[in-house]
Design an enzyme around this catalytic site. Structure first.
Site, PDB file in Angstrom:
ATOM      1  N   GLU A 119       5.433  -8.956  14.802  1.00  0.00           N
ATOM      2  CA  GLU A 119       4.939  -9.491  16.066  1.00  0.00           C
ATOM      3  C   GLU A 119       5.024 -11.023  16.145  1.00  0.00           C
ATOM      4  O   GLU A 119       5.492 -11.575  17.122  1.00  0.00           O
ATOM      5  CB  GLU A 119       3.497  -9.020  16.276  1.00  0.00           C
ATOM      6  CG  GLU A 119       3.167  -8.807  17.735  1.00  0.00           C
ATOM      7  CD  GLU A 119       1.831  -8.110  17.906  1.00  0.00           C
ATOM      8  OE1 GLU A 119       1.325  -7.550  16.920  1.00  0.00           O
ATOM      9  OE2 GLU A 119       1.290  -8.153  19.021  1.00  0.00           O
ATOM     10  N   ARG A 155       0.821  -1.220   0.000  1.00  0.00           N
ATOM     11  CA  ARG A 155       0.000   0.000   0.000  1.00  0.00           C
ATOM     12  C   ARG A 155       0.850   1.264   0.000  1.00  0.00           C
ATOM     13  O   ARG A 155       0.363   2.323  -0.401  1.00  0.00           O
ATOM     14  CB  ARG A 155      -0.997  -0.025   1.164  1.00  0.00           C
ATOM     15  CG  ARG A 155      -2.125  -1.037   0.949  1.00  0.00           C
ATOM     16  CD  ARG A 155      -3.102  -1.036   2.098  1.00  0.00           C
ATOM     17  NE  ARG A 155      -2.522  -1.416   3.350  1.00  0.00           N
ATOM     18  CZ  ARG A 155      -2.265  -2.667   3.735  1.00  0.00           C
ATOM     19  NH1 ARG A 155      -2.584  -3.676   2.939  1.00  0.00           N
ATOM     20  NH2 ARG A 155      -1.708  -2.919   4.895  1.00  0.00           N
TER      21      ARG A 155
HETATM   22  P1  AMP Z   1       4.784  -2.029  11.438  1.00  0.00           P
HETATM   23  O1  AMP Z   1       6.021  -2.642  10.843  1.00  0.00           O
HETATM   24  O2  AMP Z   1       4.311  -2.728  12.653  1.00  0.00           O
HETATM   25  O3  AMP Z   1       4.960  -0.526  11.648  1.00  0.00           O
HETATM   26  O4  AMP Z   1       3.605  -2.223  10.401  1.00  0.00           O
HETATM   27  C1  AMP Z   1       3.503  -1.404   9.280  1.00  0.00           C
HETATM   28  C2  AMP Z   1       3.070  -2.172   8.080  1.00  0.00           C
HETATM   29  O5  AMP Z   1       2.004  -3.073   8.378  1.00  0.00           O
HETATM   30  C3  AMP Z   1       2.549  -1.216   7.021  1.00  0.00           C
HETATM   31  O6  AMP Z   1       3.090  -1.639   5.774  1.00  0.00           O
HETATM   32  C4  AMP Z   1       1.048  -1.348   7.077  1.00  0.00           C
HETATM   33  O7  AMP Z   1       0.517  -1.446   5.777  1.00  0.00           O
HETATM   34  C5  AMP Z   1       0.772  -2.612   7.854  1.00  0.00           C
HETATM   35  N1  AMP Z   1      -0.128  -2.426   9.005  1.00  0.00           N
HETATM   36  C6  AMP Z   1       0.202  -2.601  10.309  1.00  0.00           C
HETATM   37  N2  AMP Z   1      -0.848  -2.422  11.106  1.00  0.00           N
HETATM   38  C7  AMP Z   1      -1.892  -2.094  10.295  1.00  0.00           C
HETATM   39  C8  AMP Z   1      -3.272  -1.782  10.539  1.00  0.00           C
HETATM   40  N3  AMP Z   1      -3.790  -1.762  11.771  1.00  0.00           N
HETATM   41  N4  AMP Z   1      -4.048  -1.478   9.463  1.00  0.00           N
HETATM   42  C9  AMP Z   1      -3.521  -1.491   8.223  1.00  0.00           C
HETATM   43  N5  AMP Z   1      -2.236  -1.790   7.937  1.00  0.00           N
HETATM   44  C10 AMP Z   1      -1.417  -2.088   8.962  1.00  0.00           C
END
Ligand code: AMP
Length: 176
Positions: free
Chosen positions: A101, A64
């Protein structure tokens, strides 16, 4: 950023509980993408702090992130670099692995997509725990280029992702 862009963007984002797995509230941006005015204003609001900061490239995080990085690159007259999941890029790649996670993941870029002296803005739709953006920072640095910021549409502030990006400005349009 005009005062109410964040509110208008937030009004078009749909919360989907327990997607893709139980316990996650997924931020569905597709209604925002379908609203021409809000989508355009969101891109302007994402670009604004970085205009005039000599960004040479926008790094787009699959998948995205691609939707936001492409118009941002055009708005900033910057090149577009794709950070993709393993095995998707056709040429020689540089890779970083990082922990999410419940699993590990990796991102790759083409080895010739960035060079020393390049100033790179990292773009994604959502900043959650910050693991993905921090991995993108390492990818940029691996190629000798300079990360200058992280720009997302949505920050899930309660997950504290910024703490994994201590040396960079992090800009978002909507925060939860
Ligand atoms: P992080 O590495 O935990 O910061 O997760 C970021 C990535 O996971 C991004 O590429 C987002 O598209 C996706 N992502 C994580 N949490 C969500 C959420 N609650 N809703 C949509 N996309 C998420």
């Amino acid at each position: 950023m005009s005062a109410n862009v964040g509110q208008r963007v937030a009004a078009t984002i749909r919360d989907v509980p327990d997607f893709p797995v139980a316990g996650v509230v997924f931020k569905d941006i597709t209604p925002m993408l379908g609203d021409a005015t809000v989508f355009r204003d969101a891109i302007e609001a994402m670009a604004e702090p970085f205009l005039g900061t000599s960004v040479t490239h926008v790094l787009a995080i699959e998948s995205r992130g691609f939707l936001f990085a492409s118009p941002l690159a055009l708005a900033m007259t910057a090149g577009l670099v794709l950070a993709r999941k393993p095995g998707r890029l056709p040429w020689k790649t540089s890779r970083v692995s990082y922990d999410l996670e419940y699993r590990a993941d990796s991102l790759e870029v083409h080895v010739d997509s960035l060079s020393p002296g390049d100033r790179v803005l990292i773009v994604d739709d959502v900043l959650a725990t910050g693991g993905t953006a921090a991995a993108a920072v390492r990818l940029v640095e691996q190629l000798g280029a300079t990360p200058v910021g992280v720009c997302v549409l949505i920050e899930l502030s309660f997950l504290g992702g910024r703490a994994r990006l201590p040396d960079l400005p992090v800009h978002r349009v909507v925060s939860y």
